[in-house]
Structure formats: C-alpha cells, structure tokens
Scaffold this active site. Structure first.
Site, PDB file in Angstrom:
ATOM      1  N   LYS A  88       0.818  -1.218   0.000  1.00  0.00           N
ATOM      2  CA  LYS A  88       0.000   0.000   0.000  1.00  0.00           C
ATOM      3  C   LYS A  88       0.853   1.271   0.000  1.00  0.00           C
ATOM      4  O   LYS A  88       0.391   2.326  -0.398  1.00  0.00           O
ATOM      5  CB  LYS A  88      -0.977  -0.029   1.162  1.00  0.00           C
ATOM      6  CG  LYS A  88      -2.009  -1.142   0.967  1.00  0.00           C
ATOM      7  CD  LYS A  88      -3.123  -1.145   1.966  1.00  0.00           C
ATOM      8  CE  LYS A  88      -4.187  -2.153   1.601  1.00  0.00           C
ATOM      9  NZ  LYS A  88      -3.765  -3.570   1.813  1.00  0.00           N
TER      10      LYS A  88
HETATM   11  C1  LIG Z   1      -4.470  -4.675   1.271  1.00  0.00           C
HETATM   12  C2  LIG Z   1      -3.710  -5.937   1.161  1.00  0.00           C
HETATM   13  C3  LIG Z   1      -4.085  -6.960   0.247  1.00  0.00           C
HETATM   14  C4  LIG Z   1      -5.327  -6.861  -0.622  1.00  0.00           C
HETATM   15  O1  LIG Z   1      -5.188  -5.895  -1.614  1.00  0.00           O
HETATM   16  P1  LIG Z   1      -6.469  -5.397  -2.467  1.00  0.00           P
HETATM   17  O2  LIG Z   1      -5.977  -4.316  -3.316  1.00  0.00           O
HETATM   18  O3  LIG Z   1      -7.460  -4.945  -1.431  1.00  0.00           O
HETATM   19  O4  LIG Z   1      -6.968  -6.584  -3.223  1.00  0.00           O
HETATM   20  C5  LIG Z   1      -3.279  -8.081   0.144  1.00  0.00           C
HETATM   21  N1  LIG Z   1      -2.178  -8.228   0.919  1.00  0.00           N
HETATM   22  C6  LIG Z   1      -1.799  -7.293   1.817  1.00  0.00           C
HETATM   23  C7  LIG Z   1      -0.592  -7.536   2.643  1.00  0.00           C
HETATM   24  C8  LIG Z   1      -2.540  -6.115   1.962  1.00  0.00           C
HETATM   25  O5  LIG Z   1      -2.152  -5.187   2.865  1.00  0.00           O
END
Ligand SMILES: *Cc1c(COP(=O)(O)O)cnc(C)c1O
Length: 473
Positions: free
Chosen positions: A113
């Site tokens: 993120k």
């Molecule tokens: C947010 C997250 C996901 C999922 O990602 P999306 O974009 O919501 O599908 C997967 N793995 C981790 C470690 C995350 O923080």
C-alpha cells in the site's frame, strides 16, 4: 483525461483532480477513465531499464492529464520512492522455472500500500497548495492501510490525518506503526468497538455535510482512482524486466478489495502485454467463485492468517463490472442493487466469458499458505508472508505449461509483519527490519473514544482547528 462514474447515466465526466479529491462519485459509483490511456510498445520500450520512479512518473502522466506537469510528477515520484530500502524499489526474485516473486514490501510500512499512498499523499498536497486549501483525511483501519496512510501524510502542512482503529484488535506492531508517528498532524483514535464500528463512524462523519465542508474531509481508501493509477507502474516495471513489450507476462495477485489485481487489468487495457491475471484468495473466496461460476454471492467473513484478504464484498470489483456491462451505468446500478437486496448476482454468457478471458482464480486455506511459506523457505531461503503465500499457492496449482508467459506472484507484505505464522510454518521467527525494531522505543500517542459519532466529530474539529503547537501532546 476525463473520468466517469461506474453508475453514471448522464455522460457527466470529471477531471483527474476531482477524482483525486473526491474519491467516491456523488451517485455512489467509482471513477474510471472514460477511455483507457495508451502505453504502446514504443512507449514501453523507452521505459525499459529506467529507475522505478521514472516509470511511475511516466505512467501517472497518462492518467493525470493536465493536473500535473511532467516535471511535477517526476519530482513527486522521486520523493515518493526515495524512502524505499531497496535500490530496485520493486525487485523480482526467481522462485522456480518461469515463476517469479515481485517484492512490494520495501516501503516504509513494509506492505504494497506504500506504493500508492506515498504518491497519492504528495499529489493531494500539491493540489491543495495550488488551491490554497487544507484537508482532513479520515480513515478507519484494521491495520495496514492506516499505517501506510499515516506514514504517507505525516508532516504535511496542509493535511491533518485522523485514523480510527478498533481498540485491542490490531497487532501491537500495527498499532505502533500508527501511534508512534510523532507528528502534530497525525491523530490516532482507538475506538472501543470493532472495525465495523470504526467504518460506520467514518461514514457518519462523511454524511455530515457541514462538517465535511468545514474541515475539508477527504478519503484515500482503496476506491480512490489515484491509488489504482499509482499501482500500474509496478506491473509495467516487472513486465519490462521479463521481456515486455515483446513477451507477455502473467501475474498472480493476493486479493482482498480487488484494488491491486484490478490494477493489473488496467495495465492490460492500456497495452501492457499481460496474458493472465490470477486472482488469489484465502477462504474468503467470493471472487474466486465468481471467476469460476459467474455467481457473486456474499458469505460470512472468516478469520484467516491473511487478515488483509478477509473481505467478502470487494469494492473495486464494481470497476470491472462496469467494463463487463459495456460501461452501462444503469446495468451496474442494477447489479449493485441486487447485491444489496439479495446478497448475490450472476453474470452469464458473453459477460462471464469476457471476465474469464483475462482472469483465472485460485484459493488457499491457512494450511496451504503455511505449506507454501515452508516450501519457498526450503527451496530458495526466502521468507514470504501469508498473503503472498496464498498467491504462490494459487500460481503453483494452476497448470502452467512450458512456453507459457512468465508468472509473477506479487508479494504484498514483508514476512516480519506476521511473525507467528512464519514461526508456525518454518520454526523460525523472522528478524525485525530496523524500521520496525525502532518503533518499540518511541512514545505512542492515541486517544480512546467510545462508539459515539458526536464525540468523534468534536474530537476531529478540535484537533484540526487547534494551532499546531497545541496539537503536540
Ligand atoms: C491490502 C492488502 C491486500 C489486498 O489488496 P487489495 O488491493 O485490497 O486486493 C493483500 N495483501 C496485503 C498484505 C494487503 O495489505
């Protein structure tokens, strides 16, 4: 570049800047580009071998239209990725014949993120500066998103950030990543309730239009288009390293809200040669079931070792639905209404075939994730986290014959964020990277509040309006 709502019926379009500031469209839909911008083979070939930040700026330029100059984007991207602790930013590691891992956890909070939020925070700050405005980011988190948002917005002069987490229901490491920020513009609230209570409080405050205008409330949750736009770059970066534009590449993506894997689809629509996108879920497999059967049916959320994928209704999925429905806003509204009313809808025939032409699906329960962690550890001496493990398991279970495109599994978090699962899988606790180890010595700053929208609104007003020097606890 203009954007339309997935639920629009009047052809109204908005600018990138509007989509960035507003997040959600007024009709409840999500913004998507009116037409996909192009990344043709010439443009791709020019980006081969370039540093990650340059790829990120070039990709964002295609989405941002006239909102930012190329020079501005170059500066924003350079700053956004300067704090990543790997020279390649999003490095590839080979796991097996034709199988690769792209490590997206070298950013400040050790999860993918950071890629989007680091850029989005700086773009938002630049837009606010231009308009002489300030904004308040309000977010609810079950862990990772809050930490990445705080890390991205801390210290910005024009933005206050208020993050709600459910008291006692996030890991100590996740809490410290939020509460140890030590910046006057960061405000943490521990809510005496669940994550759902936190989300409901955020929704209530956003619905208070007077408050919204007074403090410039803004959202940067995963439905903000700018986050998708910022993520396209790592798909491009990986594909170029493995032979694009001449050679196609496939990706397996651990999926929760469908934001990351939808980004892979966006890259494909722009012209990146992407052969298959594998949607990897844990036991919360609503998306895997959809791509197999066409039926999208909500179930109960189950707790797993990969909490960021413990989601039933994936908000970004509406963006793919819009394309499957031929950008017919009324059809999208009808599907979303059926989901709200009946908890399910079904796509058949050409629409389902169109979805299956780009996407495959796979799922992994906790045991399969632990086995995948152990296998990668024994095979190549690398630790992967339970989210990434769900992807590796899904990629390995799908038939992947010789001559097929290279498969890249996206590694979405650092193993050290999930030490208990790693210890169960391989018998060793992963070492804490220095960024996390330092947190234990820093003071925490957090305010405890009951589930009470009135009290929360007063808290937010007080903090946002207080002179900066009084805001330092
Ligand atoms: C947010 C997250 C996901 C999922 O990602 P999306 O974009 O919501 O599908 C997967 N793995 C981790 C470690 C995350 O923080």
């Amino acid at each position: 570049m203009r954007y339309i709502s997935t639920r629009q019926s009047d052809g109204r379009t908005v600018s990138f800047e509007h989509a960035l500031l507003q997040g959600l469209a007024r009709d409840g839909g999500l913004y998507v580009p009116e037409r996909w911008p192009a990344l043709d083979s010439g443009a791709l070939a020019d980006l081969r071998g370039r540093p990650y930040a340059e790829v990120a700026a070039a990709v964002m330029a295609r989405f941002a239209g006239r909102a930012f100059s190329r020079a501005e984007l170059a500066g924003i991207a350079a700053e956004s990725y300067a704090g990543f602790d790997h020279p390649v930013t999003a490095p590839l590691v080979q796991l097996g014949p034709n199988l690769w891992l792209q490590e997206l956890f070298h950013g400040p909070t050790l999860a993918f993120k950071d890629f989007a939020l680091q850029m989005v925070a700086r773009m938002l700050d630049a837009v606010l500066a231009r308009r002489g405005r300030t904004a308040t980011i309000l977010a609810a988190t079950s862990g990772d998103t809050g930490a990445a948002a705080i890390e991205a917005f801390r210290g910005l002069a024009r933005v206050s950030i208020v993050v709600l987490h459910p008291a006692g229901r996030v890991s100590e490491m996740q809490r410290r990543q939020m509460t140890c920020a030590g910046e006057p513009n960061v405000h943490n609230v521990a809510v005496a309730g669940t994550f759902d209570d936190c989300q409901a409080l955020v929704k209530t405050l956003f619905a208070d239009l007077a408050l919204r205008d007074e403090i410039g409330l803004a959202a940067v949750n995963s439905i903000n288009w700018a986050r998708v736009a910022a993520q396209v770059a790592y798909y491009v970066h990986a594909a170029l390293a493995l032979g694009a534009p001449e050679r196609a590449v496939s990706f397996t993506v651990p999926t929760g809200n469908f934001g990351n894997v939808y980004t892979g689809y966006a890259a494909k629509r722009m012209g990146l040669p992407v052969e298959r996108l594998v949607v990897a879920t844990n036991r919360n497999d609503i998306l895997a079931r959809f791509f197999e059967t066409g039926r999208y049916a909500r179930g109960e959320v189950q707790r797993t070792l990969s909490p960021s994928m413990d989601i039933q209704v994936a908000s970004n999925f509406e963006r793919l639905l819009a394309d499957l429905a031929g950008r017919d806003g009324a059809a999208v509204r009808a599907l979303m209404a059926a989901l709200a009313r009946d908890g399910a809808f079904t796509l058949k025939g050409a629409r389902l075939r169109q979805a299956q032409a780009s996407f495959s699906a796979g799922r992994a329960d906790d045991d399969a994730c632990l086995a995948a962690i152990a296998e990668v550890w024994r095979g190549c001496g690398r630790m992967i986290d339970p989210h990434s493990a769900a992807g590796v398991h899904a990629a390995r279970s799908l038939a992947h014959g010789s001559g097929a495109a290279p498969m890249v599994c996206l590694a979405t978090a650092h193993a050290a964020k999930f030490p208990d699962a790693i210890e169960r899988a391989v018998g060793i606790r992963p070492a804490l990277p220095p960024r996390l180890a330092q947190l234990a010595a820093k003071p925490e700053r957090v305010t405890e509040l009951p589930v009470d929208a009135g009290l929360l609104a007063r808290f937010v007003r007080d903090r946002v309006h207080a002179p900066a020097r009084e805001r330092v606890a």
